[in-house]
Motif scaffolding. Structure first.
Motif, PDB file in Angstrom:
ATOM      1  N   ALA A 130      39.567  33.052  36.841  1.00 38.10           N
ATOM      2  CA  ALA A 130      38.304  33.197  36.105  1.00 38.10           C
ATOM      3  C   ALA A 130      37.257  33.958  36.912  1.00 38.10           C
ATOM      4  O   ALA A 130      36.493  34.751  36.354  1.00 38.10           O
ATOM      5  CB  ALA A 130      37.772  31.819  35.725  1.00 38.10           C
ATOM      6  N   ASP A 131      37.255  33.764  38.241  1.00 40.92           N
ATOM      7  CA  ASP A 131      36.216  34.414  39.047  1.00 40.92           C
ATOM      8  C   ASP A 131      36.473  35.913  39.223  1.00 40.92           C
ATOM      9  O   ASP A 131      35.659  36.615  39.817  1.00 40.92           O
ATOM     10  CB  ASP A 131      36.060  33.717  40.406  1.00 40.92           C
ATOM     11  CG  ASP A 131      37.328  33.784  41.244  1.00 40.92           C
ATOM     12  OD1 ASP A 131      38.396  34.181  40.720  1.00 40.92           O
ATOM     13  OD2 ASP A 131      37.263  33.428  42.438  1.00 40.92           O
ATOM     14  N   HIS A 132      37.607  36.405  38.710  1.00 41.89           N
ATOM     15  CA  HIS A 132      37.873  37.842  38.725  1.00 41.89           C
ATOM     16  C   HIS A 132      37.651  38.483  37.357  1.00 41.89           C
ATOM     17  O   HIS A 132      37.935  39.654  37.166  1.00 41.89           O
ATOM     18  CB  HIS A 132      39.303  38.133  39.203  1.00 41.89           C
ATOM     19  CG  HIS A 132      39.446  38.050  40.694  1.00 41.89           C
ATOM     20  ND1 HIS A 132      39.113  36.915  41.404  1.00 41.89           N
ATOM     21  CD2 HIS A 132      39.838  38.962  41.613  1.00 41.89           C
ATOM     22  CE1 HIS A 132      39.321  37.135  42.695  1.00 41.89           C
ATOM     23  NE2 HIS A 132      39.757  38.373  42.842  1.00 41.89           N
ATOM     24  N   LEU A 133      37.183  37.675  36.413  1.00 38.25           N
ATOM     25  CA  LEU A 133      36.922  38.201  35.072  1.00 38.25           C
ATOM     26  C   LEU A 133      35.427  38.431  34.878  1.00 38.25           C
ATOM     27  O   LEU A 133      34.602  37.600  35.264  1.00 38.25           O
ATOM     28  CB  LEU A 133      37.437  37.228  34.003  1.00 38.25           C
ATOM     29  CG  LEU A 133      37.306  37.718  32.557  1.00 38.25           C
ATOM     30  CD1 LEU A 133      38.235  38.905  32.286  1.00 38.25           C
ATOM     31  CD2 LEU A 133      37.602  36.589  31.560  1.00 38.25           C
TER      32      LEU A 133
ATOM     33  N   VAL B 232      33.397  32.695  34.947  1.00 36.87           N
ATOM     34  CA  VAL B 232      33.459  34.114  34.569  1.00 36.87           C
ATOM     35  C   VAL B 232      32.082  34.754  34.807  1.00 36.87           C
ATOM     36  O   VAL B 232      31.052  34.110  34.625  1.00 36.87           O
ATOM     37  CB  VAL B 232      33.867  34.235  33.080  1.00 36.87           C
ATOM     38  CG1 VAL B 232      33.779  35.665  32.579  1.00 36.87           C
ATOM     39  CG2 VAL B 232      35.274  33.663  32.867  1.00 36.87           C
ATOM     40  N   LYS B 233      32.074  36.036  35.217  1.00 35.07           N
ATOM     41  CA  LYS B 233      30.807  36.724  35.466  1.00 35.07           C
ATOM     42  C   LYS B 233      30.350  37.515  34.236  1.00 35.07           C
ATOM     43  O   LYS B 233      31.149  37.843  33.365  1.00 35.07           O
ATOM     44  CB  LYS B 233      30.953  37.652  36.672  1.00 35.07           C
ATOM     45  CG  LYS B 233      31.303  36.891  37.944  1.00 35.07           C
ATOM     46  CD  LYS B 233      30.963  37.693  39.191  1.00 35.07           C
ATOM     47  CE  LYS B 233      31.126  36.827  40.425  1.00 35.07           C
ATOM     48  NZ  LYS B 233      32.562  36.475  40.655  1.00 35.07           N
ATOM     49  N   LEU B 234      29.054  37.800  34.206  1.00 33.35           N
ATOM     50  CA  LEU B 234      28.459  38.457  33.034  1.00 33.35           C
ATOM     51  C   LEU B 234      27.905  39.823  33.403  1.00 33.35           C
ATOM     52  O   LEU B 234      27.181  39.955  34.398  1.00 33.35           O
ATOM     53  CB  LEU B 234      27.308  37.607  32.485  1.00 33.35           C
ATOM     54  CG  LEU B 234      27.637  36.187  32.027  1.00 33.35           C
ATOM     55  CD1 LEU B 234      26.346  35.474  31.626  1.00 33.35           C
ATOM     56  CD2 LEU B 234      28.627  36.197  30.863  1.00 33.35           C
TER      57      LEU B 234
ATOM     58  N   GLY C 249      49.714  41.020  45.805  1.00 31.70           N
ATOM     59  CA  GLY C 249      48.669  41.820  46.461  1.00 31.70           C
ATOM     60  C   GLY C 249      47.279  41.372  46.065  1.00 31.70           C
ATOM     61  O   GLY C 249      47.126  40.405  45.317  1.00 31.70           O
ATOM     62  N   PRO C 250      46.264  42.070  46.602  1.00 33.96           N
ATOM     63  CA  PRO C 250      44.889  41.731  46.248  1.00 33.96           C
ATOM     64  C   PRO C 250      44.649  41.909  44.746  1.00 33.96           C
ATOM     65  O   PRO C 250      45.169  42.840  44.139  1.00 33.96           O
ATOM     66  CB  PRO C 250      44.040  42.711  47.068  1.00 33.96           C
ATOM     67  CG  PRO C 250      44.966  43.787  47.517  1.00 33.96           C
ATOM     68  CD  PRO C 250      46.350  43.211  47.531  1.00 33.96           C
ATOM     69  N   MET C 251      43.890  40.979  44.181  1.00 33.79           N
ATOM     70  CA  MET C 251      43.628  41.011  42.735  1.00 33.79           C
ATOM     71  C   MET C 251      42.328  41.748  42.445  1.00 33.79           C
ATOM     72  O   MET C 251      41.269  41.313  42.860  1.00 33.79           O
ATOM     73  CB  MET C 251      43.541  39.563  42.221  1.00 33.79           C
ATOM     74  CG  MET C 251      43.164  39.440  40.765  1.00 33.79           C
ATOM     75  SD  MET C 251      44.420  40.085  39.652  1.00 33.79           S
ATOM     76  CE  MET C 251      45.360  38.594  39.396  1.00 33.79           C
TER      77      MET C 251
END
Ligand code: C2E
Ligand code: CA
Ligand code: CA
Ligand code: CA
Length: 274
Positions: A142-145, A173-175, A108-110
């Protein structure tokens, strides 16, 4: 469990009125608990203000202590920072939360995952390797963290902190700047460091329910962050009446008891099932 030191009555004269022996014993117990795998993430939903849809979770550390039961972070984060175990605890919670959320999301969607990093990580580059290793090991995208840190992480050694933040962003990764509205709350941090998300502290969010000057300050901050292209998360949304003002201000996300308390991994998985 076994292995506890027998602790003398606090004699005073040391930090927080604890005896040295009591302090050593608490530190020893933390180390034991970490080795025994007693730390686990709870998950609190982060929800779109506009539609009330689940968008992500913040991982919040809990210590499942054999004698003390479920222990909240206010009981062990300070100790972990003083004795240097916090770095291990943070990465342990991050890795476990990544693995659990990835498993629960299945095909499913993350949803995104926000994790807390102590300011102690921002004095050298170790955390960058630490995060990269665990992203690889868990297969979490990583782009979901999102990594949450407070301004405290930036004040002591801004040059190193800046370097660490840029390298975390290089991982994809986002901040997120956590607890905005407490501590320094300097707008210059928003501008000088590459944050993607601003988390407005609950003490500020509460003001949206009251008329007065603080209300205008909070409004301006949310508007400014939005104009700077940052996502805004309102923390501590305890009551429904906060939602219309947050919506009017274009605040992206809300988090708080109104939506859900932090829940264990099995409840988190049930939330994704629906
Ligand atoms: P935080 O990062 O600001 O996390 C939000 C805290 O507010 C959580 O407390 C959460 O349970 C609580 N909260 C959420 N919604 C509401 C609400 O509507 N009303 C009220 N009154 N409270 C709400 P928690 O889980 O006890 O964590 C406390 C703090 O401990 C966190 O504050 C964070 O600074 C720290 N912490 C938690 N987990 C970790 C971790 O893995 N690593 C590190 N370094 N710190 C952590
Ligand atoms: Ca440390
Ligand atoms: Ca946080
Ligand atoms: Ca916070």
């Amino acid at each position: 469990g076994g292995g506890h030191l027998v602790v003398a009555e606090p004699t005073g004269g040391s930090v927080r009125g604890e005896s040295a022996l009591e302090w050593i014993s608490r530190e020893y117990d933390l180390e034991r608990g970490l080795a025994a795998g007693e730390f686990e993430p709870f998950f609190q939903p982060i929800v779109t203000v506009e539609r009330g849809e689940l968008a992500g979770f913040e991982a919040l550390a809990r210590w499942r202590h054999p004698e003390r039961g479920l222990v909240a972070p206010c009981e062990f984060i300070d100790l972990g920072e003083k004795c240097g175990l916090i770095r291990q605890i943070d990465l342990k919670i991050m890795a476990e939360a990544c693995a659990l959320l990835r498993k629960a999301a299945g095909d499913g969607p993350m949803p995104f995952l926000s994790v807390n990093l102590s300011s102690q990580h921002f004095t050298d580059l170790d955390v960058v390797t630490g995060l990269a290793e665990r992203l690889r090991a868990t297969g979490f995208p990583a782009d979901h963290l999102k990594v949450e840190l407070t301004e405290t992480a930036l004040v002591q050694d801004p040059v190193t902190a800046y370097d660490v933040l840029c390298r975390i962003k290089d991982l994809g990764v986002k901040l997120a700047l956590d607890d905005f509205g407490t501590g320094y709350s300097s707008l210059s941090y928003l501008h000088r460091f590459p944050f993607d998300v601003l988390k407005i502290d609950q003490s500020f969010v509460r003001e949206l329910g009251n008329p007065g000057r603080t209300h205008h300050i909070v409004e301006s901050i949310i508007t400014l962050a939005g104009r700077m292209g940052m996502e805004v998360v309102a923390e501590g949304v305890e009551t429904e009446d906060l939602i219309p003002p947050l919506r009017d201000l274009g605040c992206t996300f809300g988090q708080g008891y109104h939506y859900s308390r932090p829940v264990a991994a099995d409840r988190m998985a049930e939330m994704l099932d629906r």
